[in-house]
Scaffold this motif. Structure first.
Motif, PDB file in Angstrom:
ATOM      1  N   UNK A 250       0.784  -1.178   0.152  1.00  0.00           N
ATOM      2  CA  UNK A 250       0.145  -0.116  -0.039  1.00  0.00           C
ATOM      3  C   UNK A 250       0.844   1.347  -0.012  1.00  0.00           C
ATOM      4  N   UNK A 251       1.934   1.085   0.703  1.00  0.00           N
ATOM      5  CA  UNK A 251       2.681   2.464   0.929  1.00  0.00           C
ATOM      6  C   UNK A 251       3.336   2.906  -0.455  1.00  0.00           C
ATOM      7  N   UNK A 252       3.915   2.171  -1.447  1.00  0.00           N
ATOM      8  CA  UNK A 252       4.239   2.606  -2.688  1.00  0.00           C
ATOM      9  C   UNK A 252       3.095   3.002  -3.434  1.00  0.00           C
ATOM     10  N   UNK A 253       1.939   2.333  -3.128  1.00  0.00           N
ATOM     11  CA  UNK A 253       0.742   2.681  -4.020  1.00  0.00           C
ATOM     12  C   UNK A 253       0.369   4.098  -3.513  1.00  0.00           C
ATOM     13  N   UNK A 254       0.530   4.333  -2.390  1.00  0.00           N
ATOM     14  CA  UNK A 254       0.156   5.645  -1.791  1.00  0.00           C
ATOM     15  C   UNK A 254       1.124   6.751  -2.516  1.00  0.00           C
ATOM     16  N   UNK A 255       2.291   6.419  -2.257  1.00  0.00           N
ATOM     17  CA  UNK A 255       3.270   7.567  -3.085  1.00  0.00           C
ATOM     18  C   UNK A 255       2.827   7.782  -4.580  1.00  0.00           C
ATOM     19  N   UNK A 256       2.503   6.818  -5.431  1.00  0.00           N
ATOM     20  CA  UNK A 256       2.100   6.987  -6.577  1.00  0.00           C
ATOM     21  C   UNK A 256       0.747   7.773  -6.590  1.00  0.00           C
ATOM     22  N   UNK A 257      -0.363   7.385  -5.557  1.00  0.00           N
ATOM     23  CA  UNK A 257      -1.468   8.091  -5.944  1.00  0.00           C
ATOM     24  C   UNK A 257      -1.297   9.511  -5.498  1.00  0.00           C
ATOM     25  N   UNK A 258      -0.344   9.850  -4.376  1.00  0.00           N
ATOM     26  CA  UNK A 258      -0.255  11.102  -4.103  1.00  0.00           C
ATOM     27  C   UNK A 258       0.369  12.109  -5.245  1.00  0.00           C
ATOM     28  N   UNK A 259       1.321  11.601  -5.790  1.00  0.00           N
ATOM     29  CA  UNK A 259       2.072  12.309  -6.997  1.00  0.00           C
ATOM     30  C   UNK A 259       0.909  12.168  -8.220  1.00  0.00           C
ATOM     31  N   UNK A 260       0.035  11.092  -8.532  1.00  0.00           N
ATOM     32  CA  UNK A 260      -0.731  11.510  -9.614  1.00  0.00           C
ATOM     33  C   UNK A 260      -1.913  12.288  -8.983  1.00  0.00           C
TER      34      UNK A 260
ATOM     35  N   UNK B 221       6.605  16.917  -2.681  1.00  0.00           N
ATOM     36  CA  UNK B 221       6.374  17.171  -1.486  1.00  0.00           C
ATOM     37  C   UNK B 221       5.033  16.122  -1.114  1.00  0.00           C
ATOM     38  N   UNK B 222       4.138  16.108  -2.000  1.00  0.00           N
ATOM     39  CA  UNK B 222       2.996  14.975  -1.804  1.00  0.00           C
ATOM     40  C   UNK B 222       3.417  13.680  -1.374  1.00  0.00           C
ATOM     41  N   UNK B 223       4.373  13.129  -2.223  1.00  0.00           N
ATOM     42  CA  UNK B 223       5.076  11.894  -1.854  1.00  0.00           C
ATOM     43  C   UNK B 223       5.850  11.860  -0.718  1.00  0.00           C
ATOM     44  N   UNK B 224       6.333  12.998  -0.188  1.00  0.00           N
ATOM     45  CA  UNK B 224       7.057  12.991   1.182  1.00  0.00           C
ATOM     46  C   UNK B 224       6.107  12.927   2.242  1.00  0.00           C
ATOM     47  N   UNK B 225       4.878  13.604   1.885  1.00  0.00           N
ATOM     48  CA  UNK B 225       4.082  13.316   3.302  1.00  0.00           C
ATOM     49  C   UNK B 225       3.473  12.118   3.387  1.00  0.00           C
ATOM     50  N   UNK B 226       3.498  11.272   2.357  1.00  0.00           N
ATOM     51  CA  UNK B 226       3.133   9.890   2.464  1.00  0.00           C
ATOM     52  C   UNK B 226       4.234   9.243   3.317  1.00  0.00           C
ATOM     53  N   UNK B 227       5.499   9.462   3.333  1.00  0.00           N
ATOM     54  CA  UNK B 227       6.579   8.827   3.703  1.00  0.00           C
ATOM     55  C   UNK B 227       6.351   9.125   5.337  1.00  0.00           C
TER      56      UNK B 227
ATOM     57  N   UNK C 294       3.540   8.589   6.901  1.00  0.00           N
ATOM     58  CA  UNK C 294       2.584   7.448   7.341  1.00  0.00           C
ATOM     59  C   UNK C 294       3.624   6.147   7.272  1.00  0.00           C
ATOM     60  N   UNK C 295       4.605   6.185   6.154  1.00  0.00           N
ATOM     61  CA  UNK C 295       5.454   4.942   6.154  1.00  0.00           C
ATOM     62  C   UNK C 295       6.217   4.833   7.177  1.00  0.00           C
ATOM     63  N   UNK C 296       6.592   5.786   7.920  1.00  0.00           N
ATOM     64  CA  UNK C 296       7.351   5.768   9.426  1.00  0.00           C
ATOM     65  C   UNK C 296       6.394   5.023  10.253  1.00  0.00           C
ATOM     66  N   UNK C 297       5.067   5.645  10.205  1.00  0.00           N
ATOM     67  CA  UNK C 297       4.327   5.087  11.375  1.00  0.00           C
ATOM     68  C   UNK C 297       4.037   3.644  11.197  1.00  0.00           C
ATOM     69  N   UNK C 298       4.112   3.192  10.155  1.00  0.00           N
ATOM     70  CA  UNK C 298       3.638   1.794   9.750  1.00  0.00           C
ATOM     71  C   UNK C 298       5.049   0.873   9.334  1.00  0.00           C
ATOM     72  N   UNK C 299       6.035   1.125  10.011  1.00  0.00           N
ATOM     73  CA  UNK C 299       7.295   0.609   9.533  1.00  0.00           C
ATOM     74  C   UNK C 299       7.451  -0.886  10.198  1.00  0.00           C
TER      75      UNK C 299
END
Length: 288
Positions: free
Chosen positions: A208-218, A267-273, A275-280
């Motif tokens: 999900x995390x990589x998909x969220x990065x793509x979704x944020x950039x999209x 910036x949008x992809x960085x914001x998803x990161x 969430x990545x830290x919280x779900x590491x």
């Protein structure tokens, strides 16, 4: 260490890209490179491809608007913040829709067979054509005192682009548990919902995390394209249009606005990161 390594690779990539830009501008023909009569590489004149130093100085140049005098950087930052808000709003909507669709397709096999082809097909529609349609449809929506605003159309387009990678990535993650783990939950008489919460959702996090990065950039791409197509007065899409009309006199401003739009995606992809830290802890095989 991984974060520092990734940051270093990004910085190195930017330096190499800038070096290739300047090398091509200084060595390539002013009319560009053509294969026969077909141009394959751009022209290198200052009107088409300014030096990076000119683009850098364009950020600090002054412009005069009806609201007063401001710098190009200030205009891009203000418009970019407006676009980012719309993009993130659309991203949240796309996240909810994408996750719900993935859960539905994982739960019902016929839903996956019926919906997945249409989800894929939805991304083949030209965005620049569908944006005015959504704006026109929204203009006819009235509920009591509610009135559809242009920014809502931008958020819808952002959600339209962001839900696809999220739904596909989430579906792949929900199906990632091995047959052994699934059979273990069945042997314990765990229901579908318990299996979803305790097995499938944690297993889906690395997908999900990589998909969220793509979704944020999209979502940022969708917001910028929608702004340019619909004609939203605010936002970085409008800034790009304004500077493109001035490109014959100062093309560096147009490139500065495009760089600003590209940074919004980062910036949008960085914001998803965050969430990545919280779900590491759910991401197997990762090191700090």
């Amino acid at each position: 260490m991984n974060a520092l390594r990734r940051a270093g690779m990004v910085l190195l990539g930017l330096v190499l890209l800038g070096g290739l830009w300047e090398l091509y501008k200084d060595t390539a023909p002013s009319d560009g490179v053509s294969f026969g009569s077909v141009p394959i590489l751009p022209r290198t004149g200052d009107a088409s491809m300014p030096h990076l130093s000119s683009i850098w100085h364009a950020f600090g140049s002054q412009e005069v608007s009806l609201a007063g005098s401001s710098s190009v950087l200030g205009s891009i930052a203000s418009a970019g913040f407006y676009t980012l808000k719309l993009a993130l709003g659309g991203f949240v909507v796309g996240l909810v829709i994408g996750v719900l669709l993935a859960v539905l397709m994982d739960r019902l096999r016929f839903a996956e067979r019926g919906l997945l082809p249409w989800i894929v097909l939805s991304q083949t529609v030209p965005l620049i054509a569908i944006a005015p349609l959504i704006s026109g449809w929204g203009a006819g929506v009235h509920f009591g005192g509610f009135q559809w605003e242009q920014w809502m159309s931008v958020a819808v387009i952002a959600a339209y682009l962001s839900f696809f990678p999220i739904s596909v990535g989430m579906l792949r993650g929900l199906k990632s548990p091995t047959a052994v783990h699934v059979e273990l939950f069945r042997s314990l008489s765990a229901g579908w919902f318990a299996t979803l919460i305790r097995l499938e959702l944690p297993a889906a996090v690395p997908f999900l995390i990589p998909a969220l990065r793509l979704g944020a950039a999209a979502s940022v791409v969708g917001a910028v394209v929608a702004e340019t197509s619909i004609g939203v007065p605010d936002g970085i899409g409008r800034v790009i249009i304004d500077y493109s009309q001035q490109a014959t006199g100062d093309p560096s401003r147009l490139y500065a606005a495009v760089i600003g739009a590209a940074l919004l995606g980062l910036v949008a992809a960085a914001l998803v990161s965050l969430l990545d830290l919280g779900l590491r802890s759910y991401q197997r095989g990762r090191t700090a």
